[in-house]
Motif scaffolding. Sequence first.
Motif, mmCIF file in Angstrom:
data_model
loop_
_atom_site.group_PDB
_atom_site.id
_atom_site.type_symbol
_atom_site.label_atom_id
_atom_site.label_comp_id
_atom_site.label_asym_id
_atom_site.label_seq_id
_atom_site.Cartn_x
_atom_site.Cartn_y
_atom_site.Cartn_z
ATOM 1 N N ALA A 7 0.835 -1.204 0.000
ATOM 2 C CA ALA A 7 0.000 0.000 0.000
ATOM 3 C C ALA A 7 0.863 1.244 0.000
ATOM 4 C CB ALA A 7 -0.924 0.003 1.209
ATOM 5 N N TRP A 8 0.319 2.284 -0.574
ATOM 6 C CA TRP A 8 0.948 3.605 -0.519
ATOM 7 C C TRP A 8 0.105 4.485 0.398
ATOM 8 C CZ3 TRP A 8 5.547 5.241 -2.393
ATOM 9 C CH2 TRP A 8 6.167 4.446 -3.365
ATOM 10 N N PHE A 9 0.794 5.257 1.221
ATOM 11 C CA PHE A 9 0.164 6.197 2.125
ATOM 12 C C PHE A 9 0.795 7.563 1.890
ATOM 13 C CE2 PHE A 9 -1.973 3.123 4.860
ATOM 14 C CZ PHE A 9 -1.297 1.961 4.537
ATOM 15 N N ARG A 10 0.167 8.590 2.444
ATOM 16 C CA ARG A 10 0.784 9.904 2.384
ATOM 17 C C ARG A 10 0.504 10.683 3.672
ATOM 18 N NH1 ARG A 10 -2.677 12.664 -2.594
ATOM 19 N NH2 ARG A 10 -4.707 12.852 -1.512
ATOM 20 N N GLN A 11 1.507 11.477 4.027
ATOM 21 C CA GLN A 11 1.354 12.363 5.179
ATOM 22 C C GLN A 11 1.284 13.776 4.636
ATOM 23 O OE1 GLN A 11 3.455 11.652 8.960
ATOM 24 N NE2 GLN A 11 4.320 13.693 8.694
ATOM 25 N N LEU A 12 0.151 14.409 4.881
ATOM 26 C CA LEU A 12 -0.098 15.741 4.356
ATOM 27 C C LEU A 12 0.648 16.788 5.172
ATOM 28 C CD1 LEU A 12 -3.919 15.228 3.794
ATOM 29 C CD2 LEU A 12 -2.084 14.991 2.113
ATOM 30 N N PRO A 13 0.762 18.021 4.655
ATOM 31 C CA PRO A 13 1.456 19.079 5.401
ATOM 32 C C PRO A 13 0.888 19.318 6.798
ATOM 33 C CG PRO A 13 1.211 19.724 3.110
ATOM 34 C CD PRO A 13 0.423 18.442 3.276
ATOM 35 N N ARG A 65 -2.413 11.605 8.086
ATOM 36 C CA ARG A 65 -1.989 10.485 7.248
ATOM 37 C C ARG A 65 -3.201 9.818 6.628
ATOM 38 N NH1 ARG A 65 2.939 7.120 10.059
ATOM 39 N NH2 ARG A 65 4.418 8.841 10.199
ATOM 40 N N GLU A 66 -3.057 9.426 5.378
ATOM 41 C CA GLU A 66 -4.154 8.741 4.726
ATOM 42 C C GLU A 66 -3.636 7.691 3.758
ATOM 43 O OE1 GLU A 66 -6.339 11.875 2.841
ATOM 44 O OE2 GLU A 66 -5.037 11.896 1.082
ATOM 45 N N ALA A 67 -4.409 6.656 3.589
ATOM 46 C CA ALA A 67 -4.084 5.632 2.603
ATOM 47 C C ALA A 67 -4.427 6.156 1.220
ATOM 48 C CB ALA A 67 -4.844 4.347 2.899
ATOM 49 N N ALA A 124 2.625 15.967 -0.387
ATOM 50 C CA ALA A 124 2.703 15.139 0.813
ATOM 51 C C ALA A 124 3.997 14.338 0.805
ATOM 52 C CB ALA A 124 1.520 14.171 0.877
ATOM 53 N N LEU A 125 4.270 13.738 1.946
ATOM 54 C CA LEU A 125 5.324 12.734 2.037
ATOM 55 C C LEU A 125 4.663 11.389 1.745
ATOM 56 C CD1 LEU A 125 8.286 12.106 2.867
ATOM 57 C CD2 LEU A 125 7.382 11.611 5.150
ATOM 58 N N TYR A 126 5.095 10.724 0.684
ATOM 59 C CA TYR A 126 4.496 9.459 0.274
ATOM 60 C C TYR A 126 5.383 8.318 0.764
ATOM 61 C CZ TYR A 126 1.152 11.821 -2.729
ATOM 62 O OH TYR A 126 0.120 12.602 -3.191
ATOM 63 N N PHE A 127 4.772 7.346 1.403
ATOM 64 C CA PHE A 127 5.534 6.199 1.850
ATOM 65 C C PHE A 127 4.771 4.903 1.578
ATOM 66 C CE2 PHE A 127 3.229 5.870 5.913
ATOM 67 C CZ PHE A 127 2.730 7.153 6.046
ATOM 68 N N CYS A 128 5.532 3.843 1.394
ATOM 69 C CA CYS A 128 4.925 2.555 1.105
ATOM 70 C C CYS A 128 5.016 1.653 2.339
ATOM 71 C CB CYS A 128 5.593 1.877 -0.085
ATOM 72 S SG CYS A 128 7.355 1.561 0.104
ATOM 73 N N ALA A 129 4.205 0.635 2.325
ATOM 74 C CA ALA A 129 4.186 -0.319 3.424
ATOM 75 C C ALA A 129 3.685 -1.658 2.902
ATOM 76 C CB ALA A 129 3.285 0.163 4.550
ATOM 77 N N VAL A 130 4.042 -2.720 3.599
ATOM 78 C CA VAL A 130 3.515 -4.044 3.273
ATOM 79 C C VAL A 130 2.679 -4.523 4.451
ATOM 80 C CG1 VAL A 130 5.372 -4.635 1.702
ATOM 81 C CG2 VAL A 130 5.592 -5.238 4.120
ATOM 82 N N GLY A 131 1.620 -5.232 4.128
ATOM 83 C CA GLY A 131 0.709 -5.701 5.173
ATOM 84 C C GLY A 131 0.002 -6.968 4.770
ATOM 85 N N GLY A 169 8.123 2.155 4.990
ATOM 86 C CA GLY A 169 9.232 2.963 4.514
ATOM 87 C C GLY A 169 9.244 4.322 5.184
ATOM 88 N N ARG A 170 10.250 5.131 4.848
ATOM 89 C CA ARG A 170 10.377 6.451 5.463
ATOM 90 C C ARG A 170 9.827 7.565 4.603
ATOM 91 N NH1 ARG A 170 16.084 6.711 8.811
ATOM 92 N NH2 ARG A 170 15.681 4.909 10.139
ATOM 93 N N GLY A 171 9.586 7.279 3.334
ATOM 94 C CA GLY A 171 8.899 8.249 2.509
ATOM 95 C C GLY A 171 9.746 8.991 1.512
ATOM 96 N N THR A 172 9.067 9.524 0.505
ATOM 97 C CA THR A 172 9.669 10.385 -0.498
ATOM 98 C C THR A 172 8.727 11.565 -0.697
ATOM 99 O OG1 THR A 172 10.624 10.437 -2.726
ATOM 100 C CG2 THR A 172 8.619 9.140 -2.462
ATOM 101 N N GLN A 173 9.282 12.782 -0.752
ATOM 102 C CA GLN A 173 8.482 13.991 -0.776
ATOM 103 C C GLN A 173 8.027 14.329 -2.194
ATOM 104 O OE1 GLN A 173 7.404 15.909 1.833
ATOM 105 N NE2 GLN A 173 6.263 17.154 0.347
#
Length: 131
Positions: A35-41, A45-47, A92-99, A122-126
């Motif tokens: 999954a990809w998530f993002r952290q907004l300014p 955080r949202e999927a 946003a800062l976009y980060f991936c995760a496995v679940g 992950g730690r994210g990419t802006q």
Amino acid sequence: QVQLVESGGALVQTGGSLKISCAASGFSLAYYTVAWFRQLPNLEREAVSCIEKNGANADYAGSVKGRFAISRDNGRHMAYLQMNSLKPEDTALYFCAVGERCPPPAVLRVGGVRGFGGRVWGRGTQVTVSS
């Protein structure tokens, strides 16, 4: 070392496109949902999107559906997020995760993560979209 590393974030103009990547190491990506998530300014955080283990099924948050496309290459231990028609609110800062599994459609549609069962993050990419 078990980790996910994102790359490809950049500054783009409104309406532009960008493809970001997620590289897995230390484990087999094929065993997990991605999954990809993002952290907004505002730090919310949202999927954004989710793809099942075999890549056959993918789903998206309502805010990005029709503009973003998730994909994966299990052989290369990589996942991707193609982002088109970018808007300033996609910044946003976009980060991936496995679940374990993708959130139910009604949950993911509003950016929720319930049911995902994240194992590695992950730690994210802006990604910054200029107006």
